[in-house]
Design an enzyme around this catalytic site. Structure first.
Site, PDB file in Angstrom:
ATOM      1  N   PRO A 123       0.845  -1.196   0.000  1.00 29.08           N
ATOM      2  CA  PRO A 123       0.000   0.000   0.000  1.00 29.08           C
ATOM      3  C   PRO A 123       0.883   1.250   0.000  1.00 29.08           C
ATOM      4  O   PRO A 123       1.946   1.254   0.633  1.00 29.08           O
ATOM      5  CB  PRO A 123      -0.786  -0.107   1.313  1.00 29.08           C
ATOM      6  CG  PRO A 123      -0.624  -1.520   1.764  1.00 29.08           C
ATOM      7  CD  PRO A 123       0.686  -1.991   1.237  1.00 29.08           C
ATOM      8  N   LYS A 124       0.477   2.261  -0.711  1.00 31.48           N
ATOM      9  CA  LYS A 124       1.217   3.529  -0.656  1.00 31.48           C
ATOM     10  C   LYS A 124       0.682   4.329   0.513  1.00 31.48           C
ATOM     11  O   LYS A 124      -0.312   5.048   0.407  1.00 31.48           O
ATOM     12  CB  LYS A 124       1.085   4.316  -1.958  1.00 31.48           C
ATOM     13  CG  LYS A 124       2.173   5.381  -2.088  1.00 31.48           C
ATOM     14  CD  LYS A 124       2.011   6.226  -3.327  1.00 31.48           C
ATOM     15  CE  LYS A 124       1.144   7.422  -3.070  1.00 31.48           C
ATOM     16  NZ  LYS A 124       1.640   8.288  -1.993  1.00 31.48           N
ATOM     17  N   VAL A 125       1.333   4.165   1.630  1.00 28.45           N
ATOM     18  CA  VAL A 125       0.889   4.810   2.865  1.00 28.45           C
ATOM     19  C   VAL A 125       1.032   6.324   2.722  1.00 28.45           C
ATOM     20  O   VAL A 125       2.071   6.829   2.288  1.00 28.45           O
ATOM     21  CB  VAL A 125       1.699   4.288   4.064  1.00 28.45           C
ATOM     22  CG1 VAL A 125       1.266   4.980   5.347  1.00 28.45           C
ATOM     23  CG2 VAL A 125       1.531   2.776   4.183  1.00 28.45           C
ATOM     24  N   ASP A 277      -3.114   6.108  -0.648  1.00 26.61           N
ATOM     25  CA  ASP A 277      -3.619   6.749  -1.869  1.00 26.61           C
ATOM     26  C   ASP A 277      -3.194   5.985  -3.115  1.00 26.61           C
ATOM     27  O   ASP A 277      -3.130   6.551  -4.206  1.00 26.61           O
ATOM     28  CB  ASP A 277      -3.200   8.218  -1.955  1.00 26.61           C
ATOM     29  CG  ASP A 277      -1.692   8.406  -1.928  1.00 26.61           C
ATOM     30  OD1 ASP A 277      -0.966   7.397  -1.800  1.00 26.61           O
ATOM     31  OD2 ASP A 277      -1.231   9.554  -2.040  1.00 26.61           O
TER      32      ASP A 277
END
Length: 580
Positions: A123-125, A277
Site C-alpha cells: 500500500p502507498k501509505v 492513496d
C-alpha cells in the site's frame, strides 16, 4: 513517500497536447504562467516549511500538470516546474530519497513490469517520508525528506513516538532505513473515508516546536532498506525482528499487473490501519544506496487510486435555455475520465450560481460524479488572471410564455420546446430528436412551435443530412400527431396541468378549453387556485392563442376520418406543386 510525476511526452503525445493550448498572446501566457507558478511556490512553502496543506494533493498535482502543459505550449525550451522543496535542512541523508514515479493505469504498470522479476506490491501509505539512521544498533538520526538530499533533524521527536525503536539488535555498523510516518487509523476504509488530511496532521506534529499529543498516535511503515539483504523475504523478516512488522504484513509478491490490480482493489475497500492513496510496486533488486539520487529511482513505481474527483480546464461557457425559459449555465470542459465516464460538460445551475462560482473559459475546475453518475462541479481551483466574461442572456426575456415563434434569440428555447414535444409522453414523434430539429431550423419553413405540421417531404429533405427516405418517415410521423387527443396538444403547448388533471379532462375541442375559468380549472384533480389562475393567464397570451388558432385551422385534434382527408389533401397539394 514523495511522488514525482513524469511529464515528458513523446512527439505524438505533444501534438495531441498542443491542440489543447490556450489561444493566448505571448504576453498573456507569460502573465498567466507567472501567476500560477507564484501560487505553487506559496503552497510549497506552506507545506514543506509549516506542515500545512492549503490545497489537496490532487488539486496541487492538477495545477502543476497544467503549468507544465502551458510551458510546453509557450516556452518549449523551459524546464518543468519542480516543487520547491526546502533547502535549509541541515542534515544530509546518508542515502538520498529518490521518490517514485506515478504510472497512469494498469497498462502502464504491465509495461513497467515487463522483463522484471521478484516484484512486490505494498500500500502507498499516505504520510511523511523520513530516513532512520541506526549506528551500532542505536538510533542516531531521524531526518525529514526535505529535498531528498538533506532535511530537518527530528531525532528529539523520535523518543515521543513509541512506534519507532530507539535501538535494534544488529551487528552492522550502520543501518539506514527509509519509511513513512503516518497517523494510525482504526479500520480505515479508503473507498469511503478518503485521505482525512492525515498527512498534514503528521507533518504539523513533527514540525511543531512543542511536543504534540499526536506524536503518540504516529507509527512508521518502512518501505526502503537501501543496502539491506538482496532477497526481499530476508529483508522483511529482519525488519520484523527489529520491530518494523508492518512491512512484512503489507508486502505481497506479484507476478503481473493483474496481481497488482487485485491487491490495489482489495486494499482500497479493506479495513486498514493507515490512510493510503494507491500502491507501490517494488523490484527487489536495486543499486547500492550510494548511487541513489532524487527522481532517479526506477526500481519502484506508484499506481495511485482513481480520485473521486478530477480536474479539467473550462473551454467555454454555454447558456442553456429550457422550454419554460429557465436559464442554466453549462461548462464545456477538456474531456476527462471519471470512473467509467468521459466527462465533457457540467451543469453549473442558474445564472446566480454561476456568478457565485465566478468561472469562465481557461479556469481550472474540480468535477465529481453525483447521484446516478451525473457530473457535478465541486469547486474552482484556479482562475485565469485575465477575466474575459461571455455575454449572458437577459433572464427577463425568457419566460414560460416566450419563444413560441422562431427568432435567432429564441432558438434555444424553441428547440427545447420542440425536443420536449417529441417525447413519447407528449406527441410521440419517434425518431425526431434535438439534432433533427436543429437541422430543420436551418432552412425556412419552421416559424413557430407547430409549423412543422405544414412541411412537405421535399422541404424536410432540403434540411442538411436528411435523405428523401428519411424525410418521408419524418413527414409521416408529423402527420400521425394529428390523431393525438386534445390533452396531449394541451401538454405540448406547455400548459402546466398535472397528469391526473389532463387525464380527467372531458373537453372535446379548443373552444371549451378557452372558455374555462379559474373555478372550472380548479375543479380538476391536483389544480389549486394559484395554478388555475396561472393557466387562465397563459391562455390569454396572444402568442399562445395564435398557436391554438393555427391548430384549429389544421383540424387538430383530428378524428380518424378527418386525419385521412387531411393526408389526402396534403398529397394532392404536393402533386399539384410538383406539376407547376
Amino acid at each position: 513517500m514523495l511522488i514525482t510525476t513524469a511529464f515528458s511526452l513523446s512527439a505524438a503525445q505533444f501534438d495531441k497536447q498542443s491542440a489543447q493550448c490556450p489561444a493566448w498572446t505571448p504576453a498573456r501566457a507569460h502573465n498567466e504562467m507567472s501567476q500560477l507558478q507564484q501560487q505553487l511556490q506559496k503552497w510549497d512553502d506552506a507545506y514543506y516549511r509549516e506542515g500545512v496543506s492549503p490545497v489537496t494533493d490532487n488539486d496541487y498535482d492538477s495545477l502543476l500538470q497544467r503549468l507544465s502543459q502551458w510551458q510546453r505550449c509557450f516556452e518549449s525550451s523551459a524546464a518543468d516546474y519542480q516543487s520547491q522543496l526546502p533547502s535549509g535542512g541541515s542534515t544530509f541523508h546518508p542515502v538520498a530519497h529518490t521518490g517514485v514515479k506515478k504510472l497512469r493505469d494498469k497498462l502502464a504498470v504491465g509495461y513497467w513490469m515487463q522483463n522484471r522479476d521478484d516484484l512486490w506490491v505494498q500500500p502507498k501509505v499516505d504520510g511523511v517520508a523520513v530516513s532512520l539512521v541506526y549506528r551500532h544498533g542505536k538510533l542516531v538520526s531521524l531526518i525529514s525528506r526535505g529535498d531528498g538530499l538533506r532535511g530537518e533533524e527530528w531525532l528529539a521527536k523520535a523518543a515521543m513516538i513509541p512506534a519507532i525503536p530507539l535501538s535494534i539488535e544488529s551487528e552492522l555498523e550502520d543501518v539506514i532505513l527509509q519509511g513513512e510516518l503516518f497517523l494510525k487509523m482504526s479500520d480505515h476504509h479508503q473507498a469511503i473515508a478518503g485521505g482525512k488530511n492525515a498527512r498534514a496532521q503528521v507533518a504539523g506534529a513533527m514540525m511543531s516546536k512543542k511536543a504534540s499529543p499526536l506524536l503518540t498516535e504516529i507509527a512508521i511503515f518502512i518501505w526502503g532498506w537501501p543496502d539491506g539483504p538482496s532477497d526481499m523475504a530476508d529483508r522483511l523478516q529482519q525488519l520484523t525482528q527489529w520491530g518494523f512488522d508492518l512491512a512484512a504484513q503489507w508486502s505481497k509478491s506479484v507476478k503481473d499487473e493483474d496481481d497488482v490490480a487485485g491487491w490495489r482493489n482489495r486494499w482500497f475497500h479493506a479495513q486498514l490501519p493507515f490512510v493510503t492513496d494507491g500502491v507501490v510496486i517494488h523490484q527487489a533488486s536495486r543499486p547500492k544506496g550510494k548511487s541513489w539520487l532524487p527522481g532517479q529511482g526506477d526500481w519502484a513505481v506508484a499506481w495511485k487510486y482513481q480520485p473521486p474527483e478530477v480536474s479539467s480546464e473550462v473551454l467555454s461557457v454555454d447558456f442553456s435555455i429550457g422550454r419554460t425559459g429557465k436559464i442554466a449555465v453549462v461548462l464545456n470542459l477538456q474531456p476527462v475520465q471519471l470512473d467509467d465516464k468521459t466527462v465533457r460538460r457540467v451543469n453549473v445551475g442558474s445564472l446566480t450560481r454561476w456568478r457565485e462560482y465566478d468561472v469562465i473559459a481557461g479556469d481550472q475546475v474540480i468535477i465529481s460524479l453525483a447521484g446516478q453518475g451525473i457530473p457535478k462541479l465541486e469547486r474552482v481551483i484556479w482562475r485565469v488572471t485575465e477575466r474575459d466574461y461571455p455575454q449572458q442572456p437577459d433572464a427577463a426575456n425568457f419566460t414560460p410564455l416566450s419563444c413560441y415563434h422562431f427568432t435567432p434569440d429564441c432558438q434555444k428555447q424553441l428547440v427545447a420546446r420542440l425536443n420536449w414535444l417529441s417525447q413519447k409522453s407528449v406527441l410521440d414523434i419517434a425518431g425526431v430528436q434535438r439534432s433533427t430539429w436543429l437541422r430543420l431550423l436551418e432552412k425556412p419553413g419552421i416559424t413557430h412551435l407547430f409549423s412543422w405540421l405544414t412541411l412537405t417531404p421535399e422541404q424536410i429533405t432540403a434540411a442538411a443530412s436528411i435523405s428523401p427516405e428519411r424525410a418521408e418517415q419524418i413527414w409521416h410521423r408529423f402527420n400521425l400527431t394529428r390523431q393525438q387527443p386534445l390533452r396531449r396538444w394541451i401538454h405540448a403547448l406547455g400548459i402546466p396541468l398535472p397528469r391526473k388533471a389532463l387525464n380527467a379532462l372531458t373537453d372535446s375541442g379548443w373552444d371549451s378549453i378557452l372558455q374555462r375559468n379559474v373555478q372550472t380549472w380548479q375543479a380538476l384533480p391536483g389544480v389549486g387556485n394559484v395554478l388555475a389562475q396561472r393557466i387562465v393567464m397563459m391562455l390569454q397570451d396572444t402568442e399562445l392563442r395564435s398557436l391554438i388558432t393555427f391548430l384549429q385551422h389544421q383540424g387538430i385534434p383530428a378524428t380518424t376520418s378527418m386525419f385521412r382527408v387531411r393526408v389526402v389533401e396534403n398529397r394532392q397539394a404536393e402533386t399539384e406543386a410538383q406539376r407547376q
